[in-house]
Write a protein that holds these residues in place. Structure first.
Motif, PDB file in Angstrom:
ATOM      1  N   TYR A 138       3.490   2.738  -9.878  1.00 45.32           N
ATOM      2  CA  TYR A 138       4.700   3.488 -10.188  1.00 45.32           C
ATOM      3  C   TYR A 138       4.598   4.198 -11.535  1.00 45.32           C
ATOM      4  N   TYR A 147      13.239   4.716  -5.951  1.00 47.58           N
ATOM      5  CA  TYR A 147      12.188   3.778  -6.349  1.00 47.58           C
ATOM      6  C   TYR A 147      12.536   3.022  -7.629  1.00 47.58           C
ATOM      7  N   SER A 176       5.144   4.539   1.340  1.00 47.56           N
ATOM      8  CA  SER A 176       5.723   4.194   0.050  1.00 47.56           C
ATOM      9  C   SER A 176       4.760   4.581  -1.053  1.00 47.56           C
TER      10      SER A 176
END
Length: 472
Positions: A158, A209, A391
């Motif tokens: 991320y 997210y 994802s």
């Protein structure tokens, strides 16, 4: 990433023999210096691993010593070769290509492999010192930072490392996201300037997210620090009442509530770029560009001093391209192959669906054009992965395994710079993939709110529920 070979040098090897070195630049900055034989070796490796069918043409060997004109011709051919390899979705992400560039970068900067300490900045200015090898690639350094911070492995994807330059006015310029083909320690050391440092920042666009990140203590702290920093630098717009509410939450230590309130504010999650020039809605307009919410946002100052604002959704961009040209500095010459100093002029242009039957080119002239292009590409990647039910974690794994297919919108780098209107004789610009054209806009707003667009705003953000191939 824009690869170029704007210059050559005559150098001597350890035996005293002279040879021609080709200086490979990335985004206008020297990345490495290589010989023709080294690039030929890379070409042979790529052919062996991937076959002749996918490998671009490579300039042939010459029996006799090259004349200056032939050297310059080979330079141009090698530049086109490097661009073609990088833009290929398989070759450009291959370990063969990336490891070659990493090794060449280290050899060029003459930095031996050894243990060092590297400072990585967080958004709040805090420094994290990690022990790494000078030969560690971007992924290795990112993992070392995550380990030092106790960020869980499942959240590493991320975040990314960004090269940032501090400005004299207290602001900062995001130069680029560090890539898989470079060594962060070598990249930062070779700049020889204390104004540059490496920053850890989230690398996704969809605020949904944020929930994944906030479920972890370290992730929450990183996201909170970034949000506070973006508000302080004016990247997120806050009115007096919102500022009061945010300050109250900050005093209570309510980080999740602080972030959730910030998510409702205009330009949350955007990256803002330095002031630059655009030809929309008129030529020569000064503009501040922001990237976020699957769009490029424009704050334009017209020649008449009037201010306008509008947005361009990535889902309505038919294609885009980055072009570069050599601009001589004062007392220089216009010949990019000469020893005179030249600056690189970068332009990002995208063809936008203004209405159902009208496409228009919009050009941005900015040193950060490639960073803008990378933002567009990552938005497209994220939309496509989400559309297919994937994802960020899955997307990151595919990238690391070298199997992630970048969409056809990967920028086509050309020279000379863009014309006012596309010349039909120019090389055709690749289109966004059909996967992108079919991305549904259901649930995606065309702007932050209907009230964002005032009477003085220009319009480039119409939204349909699903753009089909016929529309493009």
């Amino acid at each position: 990433m824009h690869f170029s070979i704007p210059e050559t040098e005559v150098r001597s090897d350890e035996n005293g023999s002279s040879y021609v070195a080709y200086n490979i630049h990335v985004n206008g900055v020297l990345h490495c210096r290589v010989r023709y034989s080294q690039l030929l070796g890379l070409h042979e490796q790529i052919k062996k691993e991937y076959g002749n069918n996918v490998v671009p043409a490579f300039p042939p060997k010459k029996i006799f010593t090259l004349t200056p004109a032939e050297v310059d011709q080979r330079r141009e051919q090698l530049e086109k070769y490097m661009q073609a390899v990088r833009q290929d979705p398989i070759l450009g992400s291959s370990e063969v290509f990336n490891s070659f560039l990493r090794k060449a970068q280290q050899e060029t900067q003459q930095i031996p492999t050894e243990e060092v300490q590297l400072e990585i900045y967080l958004s709040n200015g805090q420094k994290v010192k990690v022990n790494i090898l000078t030969s560690d690639q971007t992924e290795d350094v990112l993992e070392a930072v995550a380990s030092k911070l106790d960020l869980p492995d499942e959240l590493v994807g991320y975040f990314s490392l960004f090269l940032v330059q501090e400005r004299g006015d207290g602001g900062c310029t995001y130069v680029r996201k560090l890539q898989e083909f470079e060594l962060p320690y070598v990249s930062i050391t070779s700049l020889h300037s204390p104004d540059y440092h490496i920053v850890l920042r989230k690398s996704y666009w969809d605020t949904a997210y944020d929930s994944d990140v906030m479920d972890d203590r370290v992730g929450l702290n990183l996201l909170y620090a970034q949000t506070v920093s973006d508000i302080e630098r004016g990247w997120i717009l806050v009115n007096k009442e919102q500022h009061r509410q945010l300050k109250s939450l900050q005093e209570k230590g309510s980080k999740k509530e602080f972030i959730r309130l910030a998510q409702t504010l205009k330009y949350y999650g955007y990256i803002k770029f330095d002031p630059c020039i655009t030809d929309f809605p008129e030529k020569g307009c000064h503009v501040i560009v922001g990237a976020g919410n699957n769009e490029l946002n424009f704050h334009v100052k017209l020649p008449s001093e009037q201010m306008k604002e509008g947005s361009f959704k990535v889902t309505r961009m038919r294609c885009w391209r980055v072009t570069s040209s050599q601009v001589p500095v004062a007392n220089g010459t216009a010949n990019p192959s000469s020893s005179s100093k030249c600056d690189v002029k970068l332009e990002l242009a995208f063809e936008y669906l203004m209405s159902k039957d009208r496409l228009q080119w919009v050009t941005i002239t900015s040193p950060q054009a490639i960073m803008m292009s990378i933002c567009l590409q990552s938005m497209v990647d994220e939309l496509m992965v989400k559309k297919s039910g994937g994802s960020i974690k899955k997307m990151q794994k595919k990238r690391l395994n070298g199997s992630f297919q970048r969409s056809d919108s990967q920028q086509a780098v050309k020279s000379p710079p863009l014309l006012d209107s596309p010349d039909p004789s120019r090389e055709q610009v690749v289109k966004l993939s059909t996967k992108l054209s079919s991305v549904s806009l259901r649930g995606l707003s065309s702007s932050n709110s209907a009230s964002d667009i005032s009477g003085n705003d220009f319009h480039g953000n119409y939204a349909f529920e699903g753009i089909g191939d016929d529309d493009l």
